[in-house]
Enzyme design. Sequence first.
Site, PDB file in Angstrom:
ATOM      1  CB  SER B 149      19.769 -16.688-109.660  1.00  0.00           C
ATOM      2  OG  SER B 149      18.520 -16.755-109.027  1.00  0.00           O
ATOM      3  CG  ASP B 225      19.064 -11.098-104.349  1.00  0.00           C
ATOM      4  OD1 ASP B 225      17.853 -11.287-104.580  1.00  0.00           O
ATOM      5  OD2 ASP B 225      19.974 -11.699-104.931  1.00  0.00           O
ATOM      6  CG  HIS B 258      18.629 -11.784-107.997  1.00  0.00           C
ATOM      7  ND1 HIS B 258      19.324 -12.609-107.141  1.00  0.00           N
ATOM      8  CD2 HIS B 258      18.105 -12.615-108.945  1.00  0.00           C
ATOM      9  CE1 HIS B 258      19.219 -13.871-107.550  1.00  0.00           C
ATOM     10  NE2 HIS B 258      18.484 -13.898-108.648  1.00  0.00           N
TER      11      HIS B 258
END
Lengths: 280, 280
Positions: B149, B225, B258
């Site tokens: 991320s 995600d 995620h």
Amino acid sequence: MTLETISAARSFGGTQCVYRHQSRATGTPMTFSLYLPPQATGGTPLPVLYFLSGLTCTHANVTEKGGYQRVCAELGLILVAPDTSPRGEEVADDDAYDLGQGAGFYVDATEAPFETHYGMYSYMIDELPELIGASFPADPRRASLTGHSMGGHGALTIALKNPSLFRSVSAFAPIVAPSRVPWGEKALAAYLGSDRAAWRRHDAVALIEDGARVPEILVDQGTSDSFLERELKPELLAEACAAASIPLTLRMQQGYDHSYYFISTFMEDHLRWHMARLLA
Amino acid sequence: MTLETISAARSFGGTQCVYRHQSRATGTPMTFSLYLPPQATGGTPLPVLYFLSGLTCTHANVTEKGGYQRVCAELGLILVAPDTSPRGEEVADDDAYDLGQGAGFYVDATEAPFETHYGMYSYMIDELPELIGASFPADPRRASLTGHSMGGHGALTIALKNPSLFRSVSAFAPIVAPSRVPWGEKALAAYLGSDRAAWRRHDAVALIEDGARVPEILVDQGTSDSFLERELKPELLAEACAAASIPLTLRMQQGYDHSYYFISTFMEDHLRWHMARLLA
């Protein structure tokens, strides 16, 4: 028996789920995690391994840190991690980390103020397996137990008391003789009262001394575990198993501590060991 | 450069450590974790993979939930996980989770109040590799980068700007074009000011458009995600790599989110991918 899905995340081709349900054994909502391997869609009921966690833990510790998902996905093994106690504002608690919420010790409490909600033994032998069998593609005849520390105590005692319900039992750094160590003496007195005869039914070493049997036991124990000498005392289990001719594989793991780094290192061995017995 | 050992736990035959040191880049104590595989005692310097974490994370998230230790132990790979920002009462912060402490974005801030301590870019390209090389059996010529991320953004931008320092780069669900998404626009404005030209030096897609090159890139991205469409936009990286003839392996992983359940599932692939390039 309605299951509420708290979360579901894809993991190693299967799904790591967390569920909540209203428990008749504890009279509270109970949360557990369940890993459903990719084979769950195949139509064949899958074996189940229950992992019982230790003091201060919830379902989340082993779910996040145990690293079991990869091997469960390979083997087609469902892993269920229940919480370690009932929880909630109305549930009796204690300021100490080793009594009350987070420290249910897998017994049905008989003493005030704990007897109202602390029914973790009934939850584990009756309610949770029934719920798993009714809600998931799980084979109720193929279930096994493992656990860590207080949860190792839970796994050993529940398996010894219910050899027909669970095919195999192992433990990571278990409390093996709670009647004879500080954590256990405190908890069993609070939950079961001062009559030590009642404690023997929730003490793995005493259960073996009193005739309970399982086919064999696998235990891993770190040599650098700070609780080893005072609380865990695996030598007492070794003595009891030797006297009772229960095959015990006790592996003293050099330099390992009491943490999930220890558990995750040897998790794969335990999963494969149980799977071989679940399929036998 | 004194290292303070915060913890050390045996894991898969190696040691999972956490260290703290006083950083010249941030002017604060900085914490990082380091996994030292069993091969560390062999006398041969080992390759190093840096894992840069995402928003709200510390070194602890990937250390506890990433599940890299087993494969690092097999490969003889050191894994270093730094914190995501300077921390402390004297360090500027923001009430939001996506700015300030826990959200350093791997840049050297030029704007008040962040310019005093937010030197994460210098920390990553200069101070931390020097410290690792001086303190552990690590081969400074064999280092690679990955991250998740915001940390995927860090890995990509740092590798693109320093192709001679890092042999290979991969990412899990990275922010690839921070100049063009809400998380990045907010953070880069706060750290680097309103001149968007300065942002391009910390934006992987813009760096590639402006001529930066790496030999190849591996990215895993979950299709479920929740940040995919608004913040991550891997298609922008695919377009930039295609235009620049950078081989990109972008794997859209069906149903993954995620979380660290996604990361841990594909961690082994990334470790083996980096190791092959670190040994080439």
